[in-house]
Design a protein around this motif. Sequence first.
Motif, short mmCIF file in Angstrom:
data_model
loop_
_atom_site.label_atom_id
_atom_site.label_comp_id
_atom_site.label_asym_id
_atom_site.label_seq_id
_atom_site.Cartn_x
_atom_site.Cartn_y
_atom_site.Cartn_z
N ALA A 151 5.22 -59.91 20.71
CA ALA A 151 4.02 -60.72 20.92
C ALA A 151 3.84 -61.71 19.77
N CYS B 208 -3.91 -52.63 22.00
CA CYS B 208 -2.53 -52.27 21.61
C CYS B 208 -2.36 -50.74 21.60
N VAL C 176 0.27 -48.93 20.69
CA VAL C 176 1.16 -48.35 19.67
C VAL C 176 0.31 -47.58 18.66
N ALA D 133 0.27 -52.31 16.45
CA ALA D 133 1.15 -53.45 16.19
C ALA D 133 0.35 -54.73 16.00
N ILE D 134 -0.96 -54.64 16.24
CA ILE D 134 -1.83 -55.77 15.93
C ILE D 134 -2.87 -55.26 14.94
N CYS E 106 5.71 -53.96 17.08
CA CYS E 106 5.42 -54.42 18.46
C CYS E 106 6.59 -54.08 19.39
N ILE E 107 6.26 -53.51 20.55
CA ILE E 107 7.30 -53.17 21.53
C ILE E 107 7.29 -54.16 22.72
N ILE F 201 0.20 -55.65 27.04
CA ILE F 201 -1.20 -55.42 27.44
C ILE F 201 -2.14 -56.37 26.71
N CYS F 202 -1.72 -56.80 25.51
CA CYS F 202 -2.54 -57.76 24.76
C CYS F 202 -2.62 -59.09 25.51
S1 SF4 Z 1 2.93 -56.41 23.21
FE1 SF4 Z 1 2.14 -54.32 23.33
S2 SF4 Z 1 2.87 -53.41 21.44
FE2 SF4 Z 1 3.08 -55.62 21.14
S3 SF4 Z 1 1.19 -56.23 20.22
FE3 SF4 Z 1 0.89 -56.51 22.39
S4 SF4 Z 1 -0.07 -54.58 22.99
FE4 SF4 Z 1 0.84 -54.20 21.04
#
Ligand code: SF4
Length: 520
Positions: free
Chosen positions: A433, A456, A458, A462-463, A490-491, A495-496
């Motif tokens: 992201a 997020c 994770v 990750a944010i 970040c994977i 969802i962000c």
């Molecule tokens: S893509 Fe998924 S893991 Fe990466 S920042 Fe957005 S919510 Fe978090």
Amino acid sequence: MTATRWQRARQITQIASVILFFLLAFLTYRGAESLVPLDLYLRVNPLVAFAAMMATRAFIATMALAMVALALGFVVGRAWCGWLCPLGALLDWTTPKTWKVSTLRAFQVSPNIKFILLLVIFFAALMGNLTFLILDPITILNRTFSGAALPALNALILGIETLLTPIAPLAPIVDFIEQNFRGTVLPAQQTTYGLGILFALVFVGIVALNWVASRFWCRYLCPLGAVYALQAKISWLRPRAVKECSHCAACMKACPTGAITVTKQGFTVDSAECVACMDCVSACPESVIGFRPPTADRRPQISGGQPSAVGGRALSRRQFIASAATAVTSVALFRAAPSAQRDDAFLVRPPGARENHFLEKCIRCAECVKVCPTGGLQPSLFEAGIEGFWTPLLVSRLGYCDFSCNACGQICPTGAIPPLALDAKRATVIGHAYIDENRCIPWASYNRCVVCEEMCPVPEKAIRLDEVDVIAPDGARVHLQRPRVIHTLCIGCGICEYQCPLVGPAAIRVYAPTVFPSRA
Ligand code: SF4
Ligand code: SF4
């Protein structure tokens, strides 16, 4: 058993097969358990099985059932087409009652087109390309169901509910539907597919061809039908004459695939086109035709002076070479296209797919698209080049990769998406992201928004939010929490991006994972 009873048995089998196909489709979309494999119709499909095995140069154990189906083809020829194929049944049911054999005679389309398409699929598969499997009838039905029919049905029901809800006496009906069917038969949320209309048009086009000739698709185009047609040329059971024929042509008129030709000498059956529907057996007023094995002494069985011929128009050497040339040229052009040289920045694949010879394994069946609970997996257009046509990619603005879900890897029949355990899937990087600071609300508008950080999934987040004091354009001093992506965590679940409250493109977007390696 009489011909009429055989026909009745066929009708019941077709109805049962269509019901089973759509039942499995609904169960797949719900991610439910089932006694039979949810992808049964793909597992028994020799076309996709052989093409996938040719492309990967490996035996795919989950598709072993296709070998059984293939063996049955040597016994009953194209009975799959007449008895079991759900698309074939739908075409039977939508053939206009007024269709006449003379209509077909006006169209001199070669039945060999389907054999040419079959060879193109196999030659391309030998070069590691499965693009042409988009012509497989089961994958066509899958895409139509998951990409067009189910979303349209849900939208229709939601529309009706909107109309009914304000009418007090009818409101309980809406409650009943929502409580009993939402999340089970109906999707938990409205899904949308960018190519849904295209899928619907392809299906409608195939049905519309019935107006040109009954079962036009099966006679001329279906590559799976071509596999069974090749077997039918030497199958054990097929229509055979047992006595003199009066040349009334009732069988020819009844045959839905134009497999029978009646002349003064008798009748010939192109067994490659016979789908074992028994219509000719039932139509014959003198019981000349039977669906039979060869006689024990193997002498020809005479009908009006002619044996009931095996028939079939052999593929010419020129057509064979043309098939190979079409496959080689097409695959070369696919690979030479600019889109094949450089991946799209937003080509986010399902978990584990990217590292897995994905294009050599993906049969475009859309099972993963169907099972994705958020509707985030979408069939691609040209994001992966023409070679990746209709392979799945995650479009995070439409749906995200649920942190608690690993269904796509479990349903994929070829292992194109590896069957990762949930922990492994959660640690698999599918994208990264990036925040667009020119659009992100705390960055660009000096207002509060922490949606992406809150969403997020994770565990280590990750944010993260940076506390800052800044001077806004109006001169005021504001305290803000500005999001920052920790790229090593970040994977790429998206969802962000999905939840970002901005209208239009999100202020945080997930890109293909070209920079940071997997954490697994
Ligand atoms: S893509 Fe998924 S893991 Fe990466 S920042 Fe957005 S919510 Fe978090
Ligand atoms: S990746 Fe999806 S579309 Fe491709 S074979 Fe697997 S389930 Fe089917």
